[in-house]
Design a protein around this motif. Structure first.
Motif, PDB file in Angstrom:
ATOM      1  N   ARG B  34     128.444  12.980   0.936  1.00 22.85           N
ATOM      2  CA  ARG B  34     128.184  12.387  -0.371  1.00 22.85           C
ATOM      3  C   ARG B  34     126.752  12.692  -0.830  1.00 22.85           C
ATOM      4  O   ARG B  34     126.506  13.021  -1.985  1.00 22.85           O
ATOM      5  CB  ARG B  34     128.408  10.880  -0.271  1.00 22.85           C
ATOM      6  CG  ARG B  34     128.029  10.087  -1.495  1.00 22.85           C
ATOM      7  CD  ARG B  34     128.988  10.335  -2.637  1.00 22.85           C
ATOM      8  NE  ARG B  34     128.607   9.519  -3.789  1.00 22.85           N
ATOM      9  CZ  ARG B  34     129.259   9.504  -4.933  1.00 22.85           C
ATOM     10  NH1 ARG B  34     130.321  10.279  -5.094  1.00 22.85           N
ATOM     11  NH2 ARG B  34     128.856   8.739  -5.930  1.00 22.85           N
ATOM     12  N   LEU B  35     125.808  12.583   0.115  1.00 24.38           N
ATOM     13  CA  LEU B  35     124.416  12.902  -0.214  1.00 24.38           C
ATOM     14  C   LEU B  35     124.290  14.371  -0.617  1.00 24.38           C
ATOM     15  O   LEU B  35     123.571  14.717  -1.553  1.00 24.38           O
ATOM     16  CB  LEU B  35     123.504  12.601   0.985  1.00 24.38           C
ATOM     17  CG  LEU B  35     123.165  11.117   1.173  1.00 24.38           C
ATOM     18  CD1 LEU B  35     122.546  10.884   2.540  1.00 24.38           C
ATOM     19  CD2 LEU B  35     122.219  10.643   0.081  1.00 24.38           C
ATOM     20  N   TRP B  36     125.005  15.212   0.098  1.00 24.92           N
ATOM     21  CA  TRP B  36     125.005  16.639  -0.225  1.00 24.92           C
ATOM     22  C   TRP B  36     125.482  16.841  -1.654  1.00 24.92           C
ATOM     23  O   TRP B  36     124.865  17.565  -2.441  1.00 24.92           O
ATOM     24  CB  TRP B  36     125.919  17.375   0.770  1.00 24.92           C
ATOM     25  CG  TRP B  36     126.023  18.858   0.522  1.00 24.92           C
ATOM     26  CD1 TRP B  36     126.897  19.483  -0.310  1.00 24.92           C
ATOM     27  CD2 TRP B  36     125.215  19.883   1.089  1.00 24.92           C
ATOM     28  NE1 TRP B  36     126.699  20.825  -0.297  1.00 24.92           N
ATOM     29  CE2 TRP B  36     125.661  21.119   0.562  1.00 24.92           C
ATOM     30  CE3 TRP B  36     124.158  19.875   2.023  1.00 24.92           C
ATOM     31  CZ2 TRP B  36     125.093  22.330   0.917  1.00 24.92           C
ATOM     32  CZ3 TRP B  36     123.597  21.092   2.369  1.00 24.92           C
ATOM     33  CH2 TRP B  36     124.043  22.298   1.828  1.00 24.92           C
ATOM     34  N   LEU B  38     125.487  14.661  -4.147  1.00 26.51           N
ATOM     35  CA  LEU B  38     124.553  14.132  -5.152  1.00 26.51           C
ATOM     36  C   LEU B  38     123.266  14.946  -5.216  1.00 26.51           C
ATOM     37  O   LEU B  38     122.757  15.248  -6.283  1.00 26.51           O
ATOM     38  CB  LEU B  38     124.200  12.669  -4.835  1.00 26.51           C
ATOM     39  CG  LEU B  38     125.261  11.594  -5.029  1.00 26.51           C
ATOM     40  CD1 LEU B  38     124.723  10.237  -4.570  1.00 26.51           C
ATOM     41  CD2 LEU B  38     125.681  11.507  -6.495  1.00 26.51           C
ATOM     42  N   GLN B  39     122.759  15.295  -4.046  1.00 28.60           N
ATOM     43  CA  GLN B  39     121.388  15.832  -4.005  1.00 28.60           C
ATOM     44  C   GLN B  39     121.331  17.352  -4.056  1.00 28.60           C
ATOM     45  O   GLN B  39     120.285  17.939  -4.335  1.00 28.60           O
ATOM     46  CB  GLN B  39     120.663  15.334  -2.745  1.00 28.60           C
ATOM     47  CG  GLN B  39     120.539  13.811  -2.739  1.00 28.60           C
ATOM     48  CD  GLN B  39     119.650  13.306  -1.637  1.00 28.60           C
ATOM     49  OE1 GLN B  39     119.956  13.477  -0.464  1.00 28.60           O
ATOM     50  NE2 GLN B  39     118.547  12.691  -2.004  1.00 28.60           N
ATOM     51  N   ILE B  40     122.409  18.022  -3.717  1.00 30.13           N
ATOM     52  CA  ILE B  40     122.398  19.494  -3.759  1.00 30.13           C
ATOM     53  C   ILE B  40     123.254  19.992  -4.915  1.00 30.13           C
ATOM     54  O   ILE B  40     122.776  20.697  -5.803  1.00 30.13           O
ATOM     55  CB  ILE B  40     122.932  20.102  -2.432  1.00 30.13           C
ATOM     56  CG1 ILE B  40     122.254  19.443  -1.225  1.00 30.13           C
ATOM     57  CG2 ILE B  40     122.775  21.616  -2.433  1.00 30.13           C
ATOM     58  CD1 ILE B  40     120.842  19.860  -0.961  1.00 30.13           C
ATOM     59  N   ALA B  43     122.324  17.973  -8.194  1.00 38.42           N
ATOM     60  CA  ALA B  43     120.888  17.690  -8.307  1.00 38.42           C
ATOM     61  C   ALA B  43     120.354  17.939  -9.709  1.00 38.42           C
ATOM     62  O   ALA B  43     119.628  17.109 -10.261  1.00 38.42           O
ATOM     63  CB  ALA B  43     120.119  18.528  -7.289  1.00 38.42           C
TER      64      ALA B  43
END
Lengths: 371, 633
Positions: B34-36, B38-40, B43
């Motif tokens: 999930r972080l991937w 949102l953040q990659i 981004a």
């Protein structure tokens, strides 16, 4: 008998304590940034958090110096006392109206729902360590544990504090899973849960509690609250990108777009400023902590200790997953802090007590192999 | 500690723990993914959003549910009101802007700065409400000068509009901006500062139902505050409406009859417990509370000796005076101490030990029986009776009517009144009950206290033959389309168990009070319907001395009544504070209420003057045919 001999010191679990302190240290650094835009009168938050960590370390020392088997003996008393306090809170709460979680005893104020998280672990460990379990819990065997966890969970829900009640249930459920549940019992439980839920919903929950559950399931439902917080939090996390905007340079944070940014949304501040890399490191640390906890459970040579370790690990695990899941928009907003990371004394004390129990179990793991 | 069986189990639990470890790792993997995402992957989108983060939250308050009377006549509805809000993130020069607002909107400097400072901990896209209920001129001025006032916006909020400037204001209560204390409470966790909330009365008790679900729009705006797009929108859901048991026309007549006098008038359907009128006087202006209340008006309310802010029906506790003789008489009959033939010689006073109790009629009533004693309100008769009964037996009968307890009408802060007993005095004052005190209690003086609501409930239970209903004011909850969501039925709290014979004797006395020559309640007499009632005068101070007393030392006037005697439908209780005589000050108010009720039922023909809707009162144009008819009936 509790005693500090040299073997306990040599077996001291420095890895676990180290992991904890590293996470807590990152937490303090992060709180400094999260509160940099605040106009604080008196002791700044990051300093107060440091004091809480120190308090926690004293707790670690105190708790790990006493043999955890003592807990086996006093489990029932401790459980009874806390449940009694929960009852008192409900009665005293009636007079002051609204939700009351605190009990005021002269100068001392306690919130019995928080220690219940630990107490449920202890009483379950005692209960299951005496169970003749070979091929998992049967439906009948689950009766007693369900009553033991159901009573305090209902009392906490009545306060009402749905978040803590759910955590207590999750911890209890995880421990049952660790003990093993027969597939037939598992299916029966799942089927039985449906009517219990329906009846509870219809007759037990009050209107605003129902609303809270509905808000929980669908944050857009409640107006200004959760939906907007989630959006701001996602913007913070997403805009952090791969390497982050840099320490103290998160615009979302410093311009105060984030709600509760030093407590429940602390991880969102961190994500914005340290990016995916930073998040990866912190998640790796948390995962190590959880796996290490399970490892302690595996290595422990007595059933009570092993179950205790599983329970504590489950407690940490659910806090971590629910909090981070909320911050990155996987779960709806619930007030669950991130252990060692969010600002707050209550959370720090509970989490540190958990770690102290793990250390305690870990360093006494060889004591029973010779018996 | 654990047995050797542990070794066998070890392998098993190790397997479980391995499975748990895998599960844990999998869940962490989902978090990482999930972080991937949102953040990659996302981004860039989020970076854009964060750079131009100019989100504005425009709350859209849900219109509150309306309040209607039993016939569906609107009592309270909504109208739009405009308030001025600030978005801190867009304010360029704080002091300049606040200065301008203070000038144009005539705000208090300290108050405005306090509001600004209080909002410090909150997210920047939350608006701060700085002024509510601004005038049309101010609204136009703000719209014209919008570009020169960055960060200022005007938002529409529905506020309450009251029929006739407010009827039954003490019952329905009023709304106002939510207080800091309420905001801190759990049940108001959904509210934001500046939101309107019920402050007391039905608006408070039924807040959850009336409020509805507020909505809101999260909008992206440019540097000038112009809306670029709406990010999310939640449509507000209108609140539910309440249909009351009140009858607006009866209520209005009760309020008119009380006029500027301090007091209370309440009417109840004796067959159900439905409250038909609930008037506390003087009234206040409920609209003042939804904006800023001018200090002068507020202070005026506080200083007024007639206490306009107090709900006298619910919280006014008065000695019931002679109206309590109903209870004393019933107790005497039921205990067999008196019957209709028992007579007592009234010489104008009654002596017990070294104390002398006077009858209000100093010259004495001569030889009186029960009926005469009630009709002329002879005190000596009841002094005798009370002394024979003793206070505890009187209290036992009062309790059969649930006196001394809140009626449970479902409003906050209801007072219980007081029915004294020997035990009560022992507990409260650590003193023995004195015989002379019983004598006072027998005529409703001394420690006895009742609220007007209890007076009407008692009267209703006498009228209907002994059923005690829970008084209630909300008949139905309906939604916008008029669909009934819940309906409230009469609730029987108990029966008094008093014999019909005793009741009939007392009732015939009460009928004589109003309808026979020499009765104290003649002022409530109606030609078309037989009214039965009892007057009362309750002493405010012990020393009673003639007329020239200052206002606050004058006696309270009381009157309770029901009608029609043959088949009772409605009970009324009236208290006029410092009105001196129940017969002259309170009975006419009851008469007005009965008249309104029986006009509505078609029993009494309406004189045309009352129908203000068709002919203007001021014009004096009474249409001849009906006007003269009514007088003749």
């Amino acid at each position: 008998m509790p005693m500090i001999d040299r073997r306990l010191l040599t077996n001291f679990d420095w890895t676990l304590l180290g992991l904890t302190l590293v996470i807590a240290a990152i937490g303090v650094v992060n709180i400094f940034s999260a509160t940099a835009s605040y106009n604080v009168i008196g002791t700044p938050y990051y300093l107060k958090q440091l004091y809480w960590i120190l308090t926690g370390l004293f707790l670690v020392l105190a708790v790990s110096s006493v043999d955890y088997h003592l807990l086996d003996d006093i489990a029932v008393w401790v459980y009874g006392t806390v449940v009694f306090l929960l009852l008192i809170v409900l009665v005293a709460g009636k007079t002051s109206m609204g939700a009351t979680r605190w009990l005021h005893l002269g100068v001392l104020s306690i919130q019995p729902s928080e220690p219940m998280k630990i107490v449920i672990i202890i009483i379950f460990a005692r209960l299951f360590s005496r169970y003749p379990v070979n091929s998992g819990l049967t439906l009948r065997g689950m009766g007693a544990p369900l009553v033991v966890v159901g009573l305090p969970a209902l009392l906490i829900m009545k306060q009402p504090d749905l978040g803590t009640a759910v955590l207590v249930l999750l911890i209890a459920g995880s421990m049952m899973l660790a003990v093993g549940v027969k597939p037939s019992a598992f299916i029966a439980m799942t089927v039985a849960a449906v009517p219990v839920f329906v009846v509870g919903w219809q007759f037990y929950l009050r209107e605003y509690q129902k609303n809270r559950v509905l808000d929980f399931l669908n944050p857009e439902r409640s107006r200004l609250g959760s939906g907007y917080h989630i959006i701001q939090s996602k913007i913070a996390v997403g805009s952090g990108g791969f390497v982050g905007k840099g320490y103290l340079r998160g615009t979302q944070t410093q311009l105060r777009f984030l709600p509760e940014q030093h407590t429940d949304f602390a991880f969102s501040v961190f994500s914005e400023e340290w990016g995916f890399l930073g998040c990866f490191v912190v998640l790796a640390l948390y995962l190590s902590l959880v796996l290490w906890g399970l490892q302690i459970a595996t290595r422990c040579n007595d059933r009570f200790g092993s179950l205790l370790a599983v329970g504590v690990t489950a407690m940490l695990f659910w806090h971590i997953v629910i909090n981070i899941g909320m911050v990155i928009g996987l779960f709806p907003v619930v007030g669950v802090p991130l252990p060692f990371f969010s600002y707050g004394g209550t959370s720090m004390v509970t989490s540190m007590t958990g770690v102290a129990l793990l250390l305690n179990i870990s360093m006494r793991r060889f004591m029973f192999s010779k018996n | 500690m654990t047995g050797p069986r542990f070794v066998k189990e070890a392998a098993k639990s190790e397997k479980n723990l391995l499975a748990l470890s895998l599960g844990v790792t999998a869940l962490f993997f989902i978090l990482i993914m999930r972080l991937w995402y949102l953040q990659i992957i996302k981004a860039e989108d989020y970076q854009n959003l964060s750079e131009n983060n100019r989100l504005r939250l425009v709350p859209v308050a849900a219109p509150r549910g309306t309040i209607l009377d039993r016939n569906g006549k609107l009592m309270i509805w909504n109208r739009p009101s405009f308030s001025v809000v600030l978005f801190k993130q867009d304010v360029k020069d704080k002091d300049l802007l606040l200065g301008q607002l203070i000038r144009y909107l005539e705000l208090e400097r300290d108050e405005l700065y306090e509001k600004w400072n209080k909002s410090r901990g909150r997210a920047k896209y939350f608006p701060i409400t700085v002024a509510s209920g601004i005038t049309q001129d101010q609204l136009e001025f703000l719209e014209e000068n919008r570009l020169n006032l960055p960060g200022v916006d005007v938002q529409m909020k529905p506020i309450r509009e009251y029929a006739d400037g407010g009827t039954a204001v003490h019952l329905v209560g009023y709304i106002g901006e939510i207080s800091e204390q309420d905001l801190a409470r759990d049940e108001f966790s959904h509210y934001n500062s500046g939101d309107y909330v019920g402050k007391n009365g039905l608006e408070r008790v039924w807040e959850k139902v009336l409020h509805g679900l507020d909505g809101g729009r999260l909008m992206e705006v440019d540097a000038r505050g112009r809306v670029l797009r709406t990010v999310t929108e939640t449509v507000p859901a209108i609140g539910k409406s309440l249909i009351l048991t009140l009858d607006r026309s009866i209520q209005q007549r009760a309020e008119e009859a009380l006029g500027a006098k301090a007091g209370a008038a309440v009417a109840m359907d004796v067959r159900t417990g439905e409250i038909l009128a609930f008037a506390s006087s003087p009234a206040f202006d409920p609209e003042l509370f939804s904006g800023r209340i001018p200090k002068t008006i507020w202070n005026g309310y506080l200083e007024d000796l007639r206490r306009p802010l107090i709900n006298k029906v619910l919280t006014g506790q008065y000695p019931p005076g002679s109206t309590f003789k109903i209870i004393t008489a019933l107790a005497g009959l039921e205990e067999g101490l008196i019957d209709e033939h028992t007579t007592v010689p009234c010489t104008g006073s009654y002596t017990l030990g070294n104390r002398t109790f006077h009858c209000w009629q100093r010259h004495g009533h001569g030889s009186v029986n029960l009926k005469m004693a009630l009709k002329q309100s002879c005190d000596v008769y009841f002094y005798h009776l009370a002394d024979r009964l003793g206070v505890d037996r009187i209290a036992a009968y009062a309790r059969k009517y649930r006196l001394g307890f809140p009626t449970g009408i479902g409003l906050e802060h209801e007072k219980p009144g007081l029915i004294p007993t020997t035990e009560w005095k022992e507990k409260k004052y650590k003193q023995k009950w004195a015989r002379g005190e019983t004598v006072s209690v027998g005529i409703g003086q001394g420690y006895v206290l009742m609220t007007p609501l209890q007076l009407v409930s008692m009267t209703a239970s006498v009228a209907n033959g002994g059923t005690v209903y829970r008084p209630y004011v909300v008949k139905k909850v309906v939604d916008q389309e008029g669909k009934v969501l819940s309906e409230f039925k009469p609730e029987v709290l108990g029966t008094t168990g008093i014999s019909q014979r005793s009741l009939q004797l007392v009732k015939s006395g009460l009928q004589a009070v109003v309808n026979e020559p020499g009765g104290t309640g003649g002022a409530a007499r109606l030609a078309e319907v037989t009214v039965a009632g009892k007057t009362g005068t309750s002493q405010v101070v012990k020393l009673r001395s003639g007329k020239g007393n200052p206002y606050q030392f004058r006696d309270h006037a009381l009157f309770v009544a029901f009608a029609p005697v043959e088949n009772p439908e409605i009970a009324v209780a009236v208290v006029v504070e410092h009105g001196e005589h129940g017969g002259s000050a309170a009975a006419p108010v009851a008469k007005a209420i009965f008249r309104a009720y029986f006009e509505g039922r078609g029993v009494i023909r309406k004189p045309v003057v009352r129908q203000g809707r068709y002919s203007s009162n001021r014009g004096g144009g009474v249409e001849p045919e009906e006007g003269s008819d009514a007088a003749g009936d």
